[in-house]
Write a protein that holds these residues in place. Structure first.
Motif, PDB file in Angstrom:
ATOM      1  N   ARG A 115       4.626  15.121  -9.672  1.00 30.96           N
ATOM      2  CA  ARG A 115       4.375  15.931  -8.774  1.00 30.96           C
ATOM      3  C   ARG A 115       3.741  17.224  -9.249  1.00 30.96           C
ATOM      4  O   ARG A 115       4.457  17.953  -9.697  1.00 30.96           O
ATOM      5  CB  ARG A 115       5.722  16.149  -7.743  1.00 30.96           C
ATOM      6  N   ARG A 146       1.320  10.020  -7.390  1.00 28.09           N
ATOM      7  CA  ARG A 146       1.219   8.642  -8.103  1.00 28.09           C
ATOM      8  C   ARG A 146      -0.080   8.378  -8.579  1.00 28.09           C
ATOM      9  O   ARG A 146      -1.146   8.494  -7.975  1.00 28.09           O
ATOM     10  CB  ARG A 146       2.213   7.832  -7.636  1.00 28.09           C
ATOM     11  N   HIS A 178       5.972  11.735 -17.813  1.00 27.85           N
ATOM     12  CA  HIS A 178       4.883  11.849 -17.053  1.00 27.85           C
ATOM     13  C   HIS A 178       4.007  13.266 -16.809  1.00 27.85           C
ATOM     14  O   HIS A 178       3.019  13.485 -16.686  1.00 27.85           O
ATOM     15  CB  HIS A 178       4.964  11.136 -15.700  1.00 27.85           C
ATOM     16  N   ARG A 215       3.542   8.902 -12.521  1.00 29.61           N
ATOM     17  CA  ARG A 215       4.300   9.401 -11.100  1.00 29.61           C
ATOM     18  C   ARG A 215       4.869  10.810 -11.661  1.00 29.61           C
ATOM     19  O   ARG A 215       5.670  10.876 -12.601  1.00 29.61           O
ATOM     20  CB  ARG A 215       5.682   8.766 -10.678  1.00 29.61           C
ATOM     21  N   THR A 249      -1.531   4.536  -9.715  1.00 27.42           N
ATOM     22  CA  THR A 249      -1.035   3.056  -9.834  1.00 27.42           C
ATOM     23  C   THR A 249      -1.918   2.436 -10.718  1.00 27.42           C
ATOM     24  O   THR A 249      -2.981   2.893 -10.985  1.00 27.42           O
ATOM     25  CB  THR A 249      -0.717   2.505  -8.420  1.00 27.42           C
TER      26      THR A 249
END
Length: 316
Positions: A97, A290, A233, A95, A292
């Motif tokens: 941005r 994100r 992340h 996750r 997954t």
């Protein structure tokens, strides 16, 4: 080296790489604080640098080993996007941005690599353009990511250090130590893997685009997974972006300038388009902030298809 020793070297290398990656992670986060830069940028510059990949690519090009040289670019990049990123996402969903401009740069990088494939040879002029693009990309990343909110915790603020000494030697030492020990672990992984695969007879294209890049870049899986496991992340994403820039723009540009080589047709019709496709797909996943487990599984499945295609083409 016997098969048993090779397997032992590989396993020892994995242990060393895990330990070194954790030290490198601590060092890069501390270095980012010291320099008042985003950890993402530090990861792009330091974690993205793959000295062994560059060395193998240039030496192979000068020796006329075309498949190995181009494999460090296209095979290594495909392994990075599909296996390192994909497997890390399956283990620890990502996750983060990223700025839209960085995502556009990520998608454009493999397309730019196609410049070196025009005309059937890696022309020196194309190499100069790629190296210039690499330098411009690094400058852009440093400027655009300075205060960007990567983790959804609010815009980054300059770190205030009044009243307390900055122990600059600790993050610098951890970063240097992490990179040095990481290189040692990577060499053990590479040595063990190469000894094991030398016992089998593989076609040149399969060896160049699949087996050798996987051997050289095996530690990339750990470089992606460990930061994500620890909640960094942004560092994992920085490793992805930085490594792709080094592979495609710097490494390919250097190969084209130092030792221009002929480009096999298979690279143009399979390896380069595949890299473009999976990078665009990964960019589309990251566009929503994100990656997954399902996304990671898709990338791994695509890489399995890519390897299968190489095996089938090698048998014809």
């Amino acid at each position: 080296m016997t098969a048993v020793l090779a397997a032992g070297a590989f396993l020892l290398g994995v242990v060393i790489v895990v330990w070194a990656t954790e030290r490198l992670l601590d060092g890069m986060v501390g270095l980012a604080t010291l320099l008042r830069a985003a950890p993402f940028v530090i990861a792009v510059v330091f974690s993205g640098l793959e000295a062994e990949n560059v060395a193998v690519g240039v030496v192979a090009a000068r020796s006329g080993n075309v498949e190995i040289a181009l494999g460090t670019v296209f095979g290594g990049s495909s392994f990075l996007v599909c296996v390192a990123l994909g497997l890390a996402a399956v283990l620890f969903p990502l996750r983060v941005r990223l700025p839209r401009g960085v995502l556009v740069l990520l998608a454009a990088t493999p397309v730019a690599g196609g410049l070196a494939l025009i005309g059937g040879n890696t022309a020196r002029a194309a190499g100069v353009v790629l190296l210039a693009a690499f330098a411009a990309s690094m400058v852009y990343l440093v400027r655009v990511c300075r205060t960007h909110d990567f983790l959804g915790e609010g815009p980054a603020e300059p770190v205030r250090t009044e009243g307390r000494p900055v122990r600059w030697w600790r993050p610098v030492g951890l970063t240097v130590l992490g990179l040095a020990v990481l290189t040692l672990g990577a060499e053990l992984i590479n040595s063990g893997t190469e000894t094991l695969i030398e016992r089998f007879s593989f076609p040149a294209a399969l060896m160049g685009m699949v087996i050798t890049p996987a051997a050289i870049e095996a530690e990339e899986v750990i470089r992606q997974a460990v930061p994500a496991q620890h909640g960094r992340h942004d560092v994992a994403a920085g490793n992805l972006v930085g490594t792709l820039l080094y592979f495609v723009l710097f490494n390919l540009g250097l190969i084209a300038v130092v030792a221009p080589i002929p480009v096999p047709e298979r690279v143009v019709v399979l390896d380069w388009p595949f890299l473009v496709a999976v990078t665009w797909l990964a960019t589309a996943f990251l566009w929503r902030g994100r990656l997954t487990r399902a996304h990671g599984a898709i990338l791994l499945g695509l890489y399995a298809g890519y390897v299968t295609a190489h095996i089938l083409l090698s048998t014809w």
